[in-house]
Design an enzyme around this catalytic site. Structure first.
Site, PDB file in Angstrom:
ATOM      1  N   GLY A 366      43.460  16.435  53.784  1.00  0.00           N
ATOM      2  CA  GLY A 366      43.356  15.031  53.415  1.00  0.00           C
ATOM      3  C   GLY A 366      44.301  14.169  54.218  1.00  0.00           C
ATOM      4  N   PRO A 367      44.145  12.866  54.146  1.00  0.00           N
ATOM      5  CA  PRO A 367      45.002  11.939  54.896  1.00  0.00           C
ATOM      6  C   PRO A 367      46.427  11.949  54.360  1.00  0.00           C
ATOM      7  CG  PRO A 367      43.530  10.743  53.421  1.00  0.00           C
ATOM      8  CD  PRO A 367      43.101  12.168  53.371  1.00  0.00           C
ATOM      9  N   PRO A 368      47.362  11.365  55.102  1.00  0.00           N
ATOM     10  CA  PRO A 368      48.757  11.351  54.642  1.00  0.00           C
ATOM     11  C   PRO A 368      48.925  10.565  53.349  1.00  0.00           C
ATOM     12  CG  PRO A 368      48.582  10.769  56.976  1.00  0.00           C
ATOM     13  CD  PRO A 368      47.195  10.763  56.429  1.00  0.00           C
ATOM     14  N   VAL A 370      48.436  11.416  50.113  1.00  0.00           N
ATOM     15  CA  VAL A 370      47.546  11.556  48.956  1.00  0.00           C
ATOM     16  C   VAL A 370      48.057  12.609  47.972  1.00  0.00           C
ATOM     17  CG1 VAL A 370      45.518  10.754  50.193  1.00  0.00           C
ATOM     18  CG2 VAL A 370      46.062  13.187  50.206  1.00  0.00           C
ATOM     19  N   GLY A 371      49.206  13.257  48.261  1.00  0.00           N
ATOM     20  CA  GLY A 371      49.798  14.162  47.283  1.00  0.00           C
ATOM     21  C   GLY A 371      49.576  15.631  47.551  1.00  0.00           C
ATOM     22  N   THR A 373      51.525  17.853  49.318  1.00  0.00           N
ATOM     23  CA  THR A 373      52.750  18.631  49.113  1.00  0.00           C
ATOM     24  C   THR A 373      53.146  18.662  47.640  1.00  0.00           C
ATOM     25  OG1 THR A 373      53.488  18.019  51.331  1.00  0.00           O
ATOM     26  CG2 THR A 373      55.151  18.864  49.819  1.00  0.00           C
ATOM     27  N   SER A 689      28.585   8.440  63.780  1.00  0.00           N
ATOM     28  CA  SER A 689      28.084   7.873  62.530  1.00  0.00           C
ATOM     29  C   SER A 689      27.700   6.401  62.629  1.00  0.00           C
ATOM     30  CB  SER A 689      29.131   8.057  61.420  1.00  0.00           C
ATOM     31  OG  SER A 689      30.322   7.376  61.744  1.00  0.00           O
ATOM     32  N   LYS A 732      33.956   5.845  53.092  1.00  0.00           N
ATOM     33  CA  LYS A 732      33.189   4.720  53.639  1.00  0.00           C
ATOM     34  C   LYS A 732      32.659   3.821  52.535  1.00  0.00           C
ATOM     35  CE  LYS A 732      31.751   7.290  57.773  1.00  0.00           C
ATOM     36  NZ  LYS A 732      30.631   7.925  58.486  1.00  0.00           N
TER      37      LYS A 732
END
Length: 792
Positions: A366-368, A370-371, A373, A689, A732
């Site tokens: 996932g992106p940085p 978002v929890g 760790t 896309s 999106k």
């Protein structure tokens, strides 16, 4: 200087007969005739005896105790032969200590002790020194003088006065007593010489002791010269250790390692290593025992043994996993992420039912922010196991995973073994952070080394290069994190089970801020909850206008900025309670950094709104097409990648193939140059896309029909006109809802992703599922107002 005492309590001094001597007992000092030495006294009887002798200007008798530890020696506890002495000086120190400076006069033997005295007193027989001379005595005298001078010269920092006294001695008895007094031998041996009245026998004893001491001093000097030739001044500590070890070996004593080796032996036994590791440890211990301490390899072997001993080889008792408690912990630590939590609960349930089974390796994608760790920390809490984090970002050396071989100076185990030691348990939860950021350098490929670590079939016998013995990693709970899969090799990816963590919606961010972020920042800035009130609308404004991310890290920073301003007001005493409203946000954080992209849409033909996925979440993307008179050239701008450029060419080819069907004059393509541009040219863009949006924009341009302003679209196209599925649907769609759009057109084959879309976004949008590009044109373009004009 030796302490002397006499037992008993002090009473009034009684007269001592003139033919008797006051006796002072000493613990470890033997006084010889014609020798001056200081004596410390601290017991009451000794002090009283010395003081009376000083008052009456009497001589005293100095006797050695048989037991130096005795505090109250009686007549039976003292030797019978001693020395008559004059008190040269009586000194009382500032700390209430008493000292005598005594000069020996003559040997004496105690005949009997006087009863009823407050301290020891006795009648003695004074023993005169023999005065006989003979060639044998003269020869002994010369030999003894030579030995005494040699010993004095071998001693370090010998006083010149002592050498002068030995050289000027003329009496054999005086020389023997003087040499014995300054010789480093035990008190009972000195007492034996004092009791030897026969001069020849006395001189022979002194000569034997001097010969032994000279041999030791010569050997010590020889050792010092040898070690000085081996080592230089920069290794002073090594010199001292080598000298000590050499002396001990020459004296037949141990080499000083016995206690250390015994301690290591005990530690190896208590470490409960597997047989192979214990055998290796015992082998290295035997090598270490034979090594001199100054050897360069000694420290390396000792460090290796310490690593083997400190590693947690045995499996600790595992607490049973409480599924209900685990679910409660996950809910406390994280908002939303229901599918993720459900998968983690399934994972924990399997570990509870089959604790010895081979669990899958989880990878949170996932992106940085978002929890990822913190989810690993929650799993460790739920399993009641220690948590340790290994950062793999930027690792480009295989040795950082597998360790260095012990032949290298400064070698260490790899990060995996170091983390195990830090956790202190073989069943810890190990977070392999940023596994997609590992690089590859000339030192090898660390991702290849990770293949064994993350394979449940192999990691039970993981072999670190430094340890050289297998270490069982099968009980470690490995959890990896990654932002994107592009940097993860296929074989490594095959060993992990991916769990995707999409970005948060605006509503989810608001709830996270209210539940966690505000509280955390209040504590970080020293503000109490009752001192500040943050309006939810103000939080929503920060989310929409000051941050654009999938996670909540920047949101927390912005909240911290707001609260630090409040902290200044409270610290200055200008207010005790502050309410933050949306109106205050602009003054605290400045003008909004992000504006609603819907304002960029226009109603002219040739502009379509696409949907894009970025590492920080979804975003809307505008495709602009324009035509000018020309010769059929295609120009593409906006810093587009190869895949996106190919999408533009495919879209144009598809439009040309359907020109008649779409009502476009085929001749327009030969007489016009077409320019396709994607704004935000500083941002690189790539991916397939945007194919549907490009086809729609070109069709809009060439048919002179505008695209509906409330509609956004995504999807890949084929030359047959099919709409193909794409990824990132949830992100999106969330971006479309946040931008104020009401319709989204998605590939029909992406219906499988509909359930992942948050309910709030689904409620705001109308979904149009596309099988072919014709459906996109029918749904997206406004009705034609005029007949499409031919190119001029």
């Amino acid at each position: 200087m030796a302490a002397s005492d006499v037992s008993g309590s002090t009473t009034a001094a009684a007269p001592i007969p003139s033919d008797a001597l006051i006796i002072i007992a000493v613990r470890t000092t033997v006084l010889f005739p014609d020798v001056i030495i200081p004596i410390s006294i601290n017991r009451a009887k000794s002090i009283a005896a010395a003081q009376q002798a000083v008052r009456e200007q009497r001589q005293i008798g100095i006797l050695l105790q048989r037991d130096p530890e005795a505090d109250d020696p009686g007549p039976d506890g003292l030797y019978r032969v001693g020395t008559v002495a004059n008190i040269v000086r009586y000194i009382t120190g500032a700390d209430d200590t008493h000292h005598l400076v005594c000069q020996g006069v003559q040997r004496m033997r105690v005949l009997d002790y006087l009863p009823g005295t407050p301290f020891l007193a006795a009648r003695v027989l004074q023993i005169p020194e023999p005065t006989t001379t003979s060639p044998e005595i003269e020869a002994r005298f010369l030999n003894l003088q030579r030995q005494a001078l040699e010993a004095a010269q071998l001693l370090p920092q010998t006083p010149p006065e002592l050498i002068a006294a030995l050289q000027s001695a003329t009496s054999p008895a005086t020389l023997a007593d003087l040499a014995t007094s300054y010789m480093d031998i035990k008190p009972p041996e000195k007492q034996d010489i004092l009791e030897t009245i026969d001069l020849a026998a006395r001189m022979d004893k002194v000569s034997r002791h001097l010969a032994e001491r000279i041999e030791v001093l010569r050997l010590s000097q020889e050792i010092g010269q040898k070690t000085k030739a081996v080592f230089d001044e920069r290794q002073r500590e090594a010199i001292l250790r080598e000298q000590m070890a050499t002396i001990q070996r020459q004296l037949g004593e141990g080499d000083g390692k016995a206690a250390e080796v015994a301690e290591l032996t005990k530690a190896i036994a208590e470490a409960k290593m597997p047989s192979e590791a214990e055998s290796q440890a015992q082998k290295e211990l035997r090598r270490y025992e034979r090594m001199p301490e100054a050897a360069a390899e000694s420290g390396m072997v000792r460090s290796y043994l310490d690593w083997l001993i400190d590693l947690p080889w045995s499996l600790p008792e595992e607490k049973p996993i409480d599924i209900a408690e685990a679910r409660k912990i996950l809910d406390q630590d994280h908002y939303g992420l229901e599918k993720i939590k459900s998968r983690i609960i399934e994972y924990l349930a399997v570990r509870k039912l089959a604790p010895g089974g081979k669990a899958p390796i989880l990878c949170f994608l996932g992106p940085p922010g978002v929890g990822k760790t913190s989810l690993g920390q929650s799993i460790a809490r739920a399993m009641s196991r220690p948590f340790v984090r290994v950062s793999l970002g930027g690792v480009h050396d295989e040795a950082e995973i597998r360790g260095h071989r012990r032949t290298y100076i400064g070698a260490l185990p790899g990060n995996i073994i170091q983390a195990i030691k830090k956790a202190g348990a073989r069943n810890c939860v190990m977070m392999l952070d940023e596994i997609d950021k590992m690089g590859r350098g000339i030192q090898g490929d660390p991702s290849a080394a990770m293949l064994e670590v993350l394979d449940p079939e192999q990691n039970g016998t993981f072999r670190d290069n430094y340890l050289g013995v297998p270490f069982d990693l099968s009980r470690v709970v490995f959890i990896a994190t990654a932002n994107m899969l592009d940097g993860v090799p296929g074989p490594l990816l095959d060993r992990m089970e991916l769990i995707s963590l999409p970005g948060y919606t605006e509503d989810e961010k608001l709830e996270i801020a209210k539940r966690y972020l505000v509280r955390r920042q209040l504590e970080a800035n020293g503000i109490k909850a009752e001192q500040v009130e943050l309006d939810p609308d103000a939080l929503r404004l920060i989310i929409k206008s000051y941050t654009r991310e999938a996670g909540v890290r920047n949101l927390e920073r912005e909240i911290g900025k707001v609260l630090r301003n409040v902290a200044v007001q409270i610290a200055e005493g200008s207010t005790s309670h502050v309410t933050i409203t949306p109106k205050d946000i602009v003054s605290l954080l400045g003008q909004p950094r992000f504006e609603n992209e819907i304002a960029m849409r226009t109603s002219i033909p040739g502009v379509a709104t696409g949907l894009a996925w970025t590492p920080v979440g979804g975003d809307i993307l505008f495709i602009e097409a324009s035509r000018t008179p020309g010769r059929g050239a295609l120009m593409i701008t906006g810093q587009l990648g190869d895949v996106m450029r190919e999408s533009v060419q495919a879209a144009l080819t598809l439009v040309k193939s359907r020109a008649t069907q779409l009502g476009i004059d085929p001749g327009v393509f030969e007489k016009s140059d077409i320019h396709v541009h994607v704004p935000a040219g500083a941002t690189p863009k790539d991916g397939p896309s945007a194919g549907v949006a490009m086809f729609t924009a070109l069709t809009s341009l060439l048919t002179d029909r505008t695209v509906r302003s409330d509609t956004a679209m995504t999807g890949e196209i084929s030359l047959r006109g099919l709409v193909l599925p794409v990824g990132g649907i949830k992100e999106k769609v969330v971006a479309a809802a946040a931008a104020g759009l009401t319709r989204v057109m998605l590939p029909a084959r992406n219906k499988r992703d509909y359930d992942d879309i948050p309910a709030g976004a689904r409620a705001k949008l109308e979904f149009i599922w596309l099988e072919r590009v014709d459906e996109a044109i029918a749904a997206a373009l406004e009705a034609a107002k005029t007949t499409p004009a031919a190119a001029e």
